[in-house]
Design an enzyme around this catalytic site. Structure first.
Site, PDB file in Angstrom:
ATOM      1  N   SER A  73       0.805  -1.225   0.000  1.00 11.23           N
ATOM      2  CA  SER A  73       0.000   0.000   0.000  1.00 11.23           C
ATOM      3  C   SER A  73       0.839   1.277   0.000  1.00 11.23           C
ATOM      4  O   SER A  73       0.348   2.327  -0.391  1.00 11.23           O
ATOM      5  CB  SER A  73      -0.928   0.018   1.219  1.00 11.23           C
ATOM      6  OG  SER A  73      -0.180  -0.138   2.412  1.00 11.23           O
ATOM      7  N   ASP A 122      -3.819   7.617   8.061  1.00 16.49           N
ATOM      8  CA  ASP A 122      -4.739   6.636   8.643  1.00 16.49           C
ATOM      9  C   ASP A 122      -3.966   5.650   9.503  1.00 16.49           C
ATOM     10  O   ASP A 122      -2.801   5.895   9.846  1.00 16.49           O
ATOM     11  CB  ASP A 122      -5.600   5.956   7.561  1.00 16.49           C
ATOM     12  CG  ASP A 122      -4.819   4.918   6.755  1.00 16.49           C
ATOM     13  OD1 ASP A 122      -3.605   4.717   6.999  1.00 16.49           O
ATOM     14  OD2 ASP A 122      -5.433   4.276   5.877  1.00 16.49           O
ATOM     15  N   HIS A 162      -0.722   4.421   7.342  1.00 11.39           N
ATOM     16  CA  HIS A 162      -0.112   5.118   6.216  1.00 11.39           C
ATOM     17  C   HIS A 162       0.200   6.577   6.524  1.00 11.39           C
ATOM     18  O   HIS A 162      -0.676   7.313   6.987  1.00 11.39           O
ATOM     19  CB  HIS A 162      -1.033   5.026   4.999  1.00 11.39           C
ATOM     20  CG  HIS A 162      -1.387   3.608   4.690  1.00 11.39           C
ATOM     21  ND1 HIS A 162      -2.565   3.039   5.104  1.00 11.39           N
ATOM     22  CD2 HIS A 162      -0.682   2.634   4.075  1.00 11.39           C
ATOM     23  CE1 HIS A 162      -2.574   1.769   4.739  1.00 11.39           C
ATOM     24  NE2 HIS A 162      -1.450   1.486   4.124  1.00 11.39           N
TER      25      HIS A 162
END
Ligand SMILES: *[C@@H]1O[C@H](CO)[C@@H](O)[C@H](O)[C@H]1NC(C)=O
Ligand SMILES: *[C@@H]1O[C@H](CO)[C@@H](O)[C@H](O)[C@H]1NC(C)=O
Ligand SMILES: *[C@@H]1O[C@H](CO)[C@@H](O)[C@H](O)[C@H]1NC(C)=O
Length: 378
Positions: free
Chosen positions: A42, A333, A336
């Protein structure tokens, strides 16, 4: 709002497509800039998971993701840009679209295969993300599709920069999902050995195809990321970090560093850059204000302790809080960094000193690539 976002989305698509598909001024001449191929999780996924069958945990294509920079949710896990975007900016390349973007198949400038939740081991998040081996298969497909003769293809790939971010999912997911059955079958060294072993296979395959220049992101101190603080049952670390995860990550980072040093002797022409994400992360978590952040432990978006529950964005079906200024936060978040944090990280990956990125930084790798071109011309 919806109309506005669609307009921007089209604008961005047209913008990227223009640069990628059409060579532009000087058409017909070869593009001398190094291609950029991106593999990973990610931290590097610019939207591939928008196009796969997975759960909202592995997708970020909804508000408030993307709110700062793109002004619409692109699928990137942040309020704005990710590391590959900043690298492209530094290298004066257009931003890469996700490889899985429908109708997009011009890859002479590179491709981004990264997928949120991607792992080196088949057992991690099985069926929910595009794992590293599948990403390698996509790369082989791209290699087959590249036009030109074998020599031209080899030259393109030997000049290209391959960046990889892998391992975080393998180390964090067992503890995060509380499914530790598989990992407990192995010692830490054995488990790390499997991750590194599978990563080695992928590096060697890319090298066999002609890849020579690699940029690696070490694994972060994920045990101190909000997602693992929030589920940490014992608060083992004196600072609330999940020490089981961090211990594995440290083993991984040492093994990765040793691997790369040995591949340098083993693989012809192999050159690399390794970024110490672990040190970078701990330093900012512990001293946020030194780096311009107001908050280094709690996320901007989410719910629960440290806003570390998987809850950012209405689509996840949980009530959540959102800060007013993401650039004040190290984390956007649960897992991240914010656009502001990624920007700092990328600047160091690009041109940082050997204490954080070695033996080359990315700028030096791109410069080697230009030199290669010079010798091709003679
Ligand atoms: C997506 O996955 C779900 C659950 O595994 C399955 O029921 C559904 O058929 C899949 N959809 C597609 C388009 O593959
Ligand atoms: C995790 O699993 C263990 C063993 O099955 C169980 O005792 C524990 O309560 C679980 N923890 C959470 C947070 O679900
Ligand atoms: C790759 O990972 C699998 C588990 O997914 C493991 O059984 C295998 O030994 C690993 N391969 C290498 C070369 O380490």
């Amino acid at each position: 709002m919806a109309k506005h976002s669609i307009f921007l989305q089209i604008l961005l698509f047209v913008h990227c497509t223009f640069f990628i598909v059409f060579p532009g001024p000087g058409a017909g001449r070869q593009d001398h800039r190094a291609a950029l191929f991106v593999f990973g999780d990610s931290l590097f996924d610019v939207g591939n998971n928008n196009y796969i069958n997975t759960s909202t945990t592995f997708q970020a294509n909804f508000w408030p993701y993307g709110q700062t920079f793109f002004k619409y949710p692109t699928g990137r896990y942040s309020d704005g840009r990710l590391i590959p975007d900043f690298i492209a900016e530094h290298a004066k390349r257009p931003l890469l679209l996700p490889y899985k973007h429908p109708g997009y198949n011009q890859h002479a400038g590179g491709a981004n295969f990264a997928s949120s939740g991607a792992s080196a081991l088949a057992e991690t998040f099985q069926g929910l993300a595009i794992n590293l081996h599948t990403q390698l298969n996509y790369f082989k497909e791209v290699e087959r599709q590249l036009g030109g003769d074998i020599e031209a293809k080899k030259a393109l790939l030997s000049r290209a920069i391959f960046v990889l971010s892998i391992g975080a999912a393998d180390y964090a997911s067992p503890f995060w999902t509380n499914k530790t059955g598989f990992i407990r079958r192995f010692s830490g060294e054995e488990y790390v050995g499997m991750v590194i072993g599978n990563l080695t296979l992928v590096i060697k395959e890319i090298h066999k195809a002609g890849g020579r220049k690699f940029g690696f992101l070490g694994v972060s101190p994920m045990g101190c990321w909000p997602m693992l603080r929030a589920v940490n049952p014992t608060n083992t670390g004196d600072d609330g970090c999940h020490e089981d995860v961090n211990a594995l990550v440290r083993l991984h980072n040492v093994a990765l560093s040793q691997l790369l040093r040995s591949l340098e002797g083993e693989l012809q022409g192999f050159k690399y850059s390794l970024f110490d994400f672990y040190t970078w992360g701990l330093e900012r978590i512990n001293n946020p204000s030194k780096y311009g952040f107001k908050e280094g432990k709690e996320a901007c978006c989410g719910a629960g302790p440290y806003r570390g529950f998987d809850s950012c964005g209405e689509k996840r079906g949980v009530e959540y809080q959102l800060c007013s200024n993401p650039s004040e936060y190290l984390f956007f978040d649960l897992a991240h960094p914010s656009d502001a944090a990624f920007k700092q990280l990328s600047e160091l990956m690009w041109s940082g000193p050997p204490s954080i990125v070695w033996p080359y930084n990315l700028k030096a790798l791109f410069e080697l690539s230009l030199e290669d071109h010079g010798s091709d011309e003679l």
